[in-house]
Design a protein around this motif. Sequence first.
Motif, short mmCIF file in Angstrom:
data_model
loop_
_atom_site.label_atom_id
_atom_site.label_comp_id
_atom_site.label_asym_id
_atom_site.label_seq_id
_atom_site.Cartn_x
_atom_site.Cartn_y
_atom_site.Cartn_z
N GLU A 1 0.84 -1.20 0.00
CA GLU A 1 0.00 0.00 0.00
C GLU A 1 0.88 1.24 0.00
N GLN A 2 1.97 1.19 0.76
CA GLN A 2 2.87 2.35 0.77
C GLN A 2 3.44 2.60 -0.62
N LYS A 3 3.82 1.52 -1.31
CA LYS A 3 4.36 1.68 -2.66
C LYS A 3 3.34 2.34 -3.58
N LYS A 4 2.09 1.91 -3.46
CA LYS A 4 1.01 2.47 -4.28
C LYS A 4 0.88 3.98 -4.02
N ARG A 5 0.92 4.34 -2.73
CA ARG A 5 0.74 5.76 -2.39
C ARG A 5 1.95 6.59 -2.81
N LEU A 6 3.15 6.04 -2.68
CA LEU A 6 4.34 6.78 -3.12
C LEU A 6 4.31 6.94 -4.65
N ARG A 7 3.86 5.88 -5.33
CA ARG A 7 3.79 5.96 -6.79
C ARG A 7 2.87 7.11 -7.21
N GLU A 8 1.75 7.22 -6.51
CA GLU A 8 0.81 8.30 -6.85
C GLU A 8 1.48 9.66 -6.69
N ARG A 9 2.28 9.81 -5.64
CA ARG A 9 2.97 11.09 -5.43
C ARG A 9 3.98 11.38 -6.53
N LEU A 10 4.46 10.33 -7.17
CA LEU A 10 5.46 10.51 -8.24
C LEU A 10 4.81 10.65 -9.61
N GLU A 11 3.56 10.26 -9.71
CA GLU A 11 2.88 10.32 -11.01
C GLU A 11 2.04 11.58 -11.16
N ARG A 12 1.71 12.22 -10.05
CA ARG A 12 0.84 13.41 -10.11
C ARG A 12 1.60 14.65 -9.68
N PRO A 13 1.81 15.59 -10.60
CA PRO A 13 2.55 16.82 -10.28
C PRO A 13 1.95 17.59 -9.09
N ASP A 14 0.65 17.43 -8.83
CA ASP A 14 0.06 18.12 -7.67
C ASP A 14 0.38 17.40 -6.37
N LYS A 15 1.11 16.28 -6.47
CA LYS A 15 1.50 15.55 -5.26
C LYS A 15 3.01 15.53 -5.07
N TYR A 16 3.76 16.04 -6.03
CA TYR A 16 5.23 16.03 -5.90
C TYR A 16 5.69 16.57 -4.55
N TRP A 17 5.03 17.64 -4.10
CA TRP A 17 5.51 18.31 -2.88
C TRP A 17 5.41 17.41 -1.64
N LYS A 18 4.64 16.34 -1.75
CA LYS A 18 4.54 15.43 -0.60
C LYS A 18 5.63 14.37 -0.62
N PHE A 19 6.41 14.33 -1.70
CA PHE A 19 7.39 13.26 -1.85
C PHE A 19 8.81 13.73 -1.54
N SER A 20 9.55 12.83 -0.92
CA SER A 20 10.97 13.08 -0.74
C SER A 20 11.70 11.78 -1.04
N PRO A 21 12.82 11.84 -1.78
CA PRO A 21 13.52 10.60 -2.13
C PRO A 21 13.82 9.74 -0.91
N GLY A 22 13.99 10.38 0.24
CA GLY A 22 14.24 9.63 1.47
C GLY A 22 13.13 8.65 1.82
N ASP A 23 11.91 8.95 1.35
CA ASP A 23 10.78 8.06 1.63
C ASP A 23 11.03 6.66 1.06
N ILE A 24 11.69 6.63 -0.10
CA ILE A 24 12.00 5.31 -0.69
C ILE A 24 13.11 4.62 0.09
N ASP A 25 14.14 5.40 0.44
CA ASP A 25 15.24 4.83 1.23
C ASP A 25 14.74 4.18 2.51
N GLU A 26 13.75 4.82 3.15
CA GLU A 26 13.27 4.31 4.43
C GLU A 26 12.64 2.93 4.33
N ARG A 27 12.16 2.58 3.14
CA ARG A 27 11.51 1.27 2.99
C ARG A 27 12.46 0.12 3.32
#
Lengths: 281, 281
Positions: free
Chosen positions: B184-210
């Motif tokens: 589920e986390q992967k799905k939600r992170l993917r959404e943040r990377l696919e939608r420009p209106d969600k970019y601001w919620k994403f940080s590359p560190g979020d992937i590292d933390e997995r």
Amino acid sequence: MSEHWKIPASRALRADGLRVADIDTSAKPGFHGRKKDGEQLLSERSKVLAALQEKLYANGRSGDNRSVLLVLQGMDTAGKGGIVRHVIGSVDPQGVDHAAFGIPTAKEKRHHFLWRIRKALPRGGQLGVFDRSHYEDVLVVRVHGLVPEAIWEQRYAEINDFEQELTESGTTLVKVAMFVSLDEQKKRLRERLERPDKYWKFSPGDIDERAYWPAYQQAYQDLLDRTSTGHAPWYVLPADAKWYSRLAVTELLIEALEKLDLNWPPANFDPAAELRRLDTA
Amino acid sequence: MSEHWKIPASRALRADGLRVADIDTSAKPGFHGRKKDGEQLLSERSKVLAALQEKLYANGRSGDNRSVLLVLQGMDTAGKGGIVRHVIGSVDPQGVDHAAFGIPTAKEKRHHFLWRIRKALPRGGQLGVFDRSHYEDVLVVRVHGLVPEAIWEQRYAEINDFEQELTESGTTLVKVAMFVSLDEQKKRLRERLERPDKYWKFSPGDIDERAYWPAYQQAYQDLLDRTSTGHAPWYVLPADAKWYSRLAVTELLIEALEKLDLNWPPANFDPAAELRRLDTA
């Protein structure tokens, strides 16, 4: 704008040249329609406001230091709390910096009147709301002679300088003075005295203050004449109809936010590369 | 309680003896029905929550120093922000004390880890919400070894003492740990990377933390085992379904507020006498 709201609220409610004694508190400047049209419009426009606020917040999180600060002034029962609950309540609480200014504490009294105000200013990206503000220091303080005239007299200029500084550092001020008639105020105070679930909103001082209405009118007149500036104009809001006042403030905030011309912050990473990295994480 | 929610949320979500590795993040403890039933119920229960919060606020204004503090913990994308927006967003912003705790500032780092927490505690009558909290100091800090083990090890006891002090001084803690699956986390992170209106919620560190998820699971396990106390229990919230997690937190808050057994504050004036005075004012 809509079929029921056709000119900018900032124009409809502009304070310039207005006589406080002449305010029709039951008027609905800018709005054409019935109460149910207004309520319907408010429900739609609240969503527009929430979407704009999210963009402001997103930019704040990305380092933009701009903010919007709603300053609410008005006599007791004018509906300041209702604006907070129903207008500010329609946006994400994370993005709201709310402050209410009551009688200054002993500590606050030992400082310059703007000291407590500066501490409560909205952070970048936030929608700030002041329920009462530094303007109390030229309203209640003046009406009750809590400081000598020489002191409150110089505060108008201090406030203008302060607000210019705020504006220059990225804060858009939306200053709203709410006016209810003395009759409408009586009705609202009566309700607080007749309903035990409203007792907590009442203070005997609220009745005493009614005797000072002419002095408050004069204080409000000077406030509008002397602190409605190009960078931080006052808006005068007839507030006998709660639904109208909520709609009008919503329109003012939407306008202020639209003027910031906000876009979604760009990615400071490579989305395609991150998507590939996510696939295997 | 309702036909779709029959046992107290505090019982359905109680953390006692639970193994973090065994959490079914798609479960809906306490709820029986479909998504649309849940959404309908949330809309009704939000009004109940708002009414109880107003009573808490009214009592706070009348000198009651009790408060309720919602503590939200969870991995990235678990939905903490959504709880703030949709659950806390249903009550009056005047009564909300919101604080989010990110990476400590240089100044905060020079203080004890509870210093910034104490500064953000809700005032009497307020509904506080912590988006992340002092628990970061035994989660990310532990997982990444940001302080020596001897330091974080003693924090469990410090936190328990701190929370006991809070409880004794009138703050009801509602501690909610939100869990989403890695999928589920992967799905939600993917959404943040696919939608420009969600970019601001994403940080590359979020992937590292997995990659640290097993270490986080262990840290959460110790957190639940060591800081779920009688005075401040943890609730474990399966959070794959956003509508369910919002409903469950609403139920937890309603329960906490109902336990305070709040009444409207009595008048500290004579309503009949004030009504007579108002008539001629």
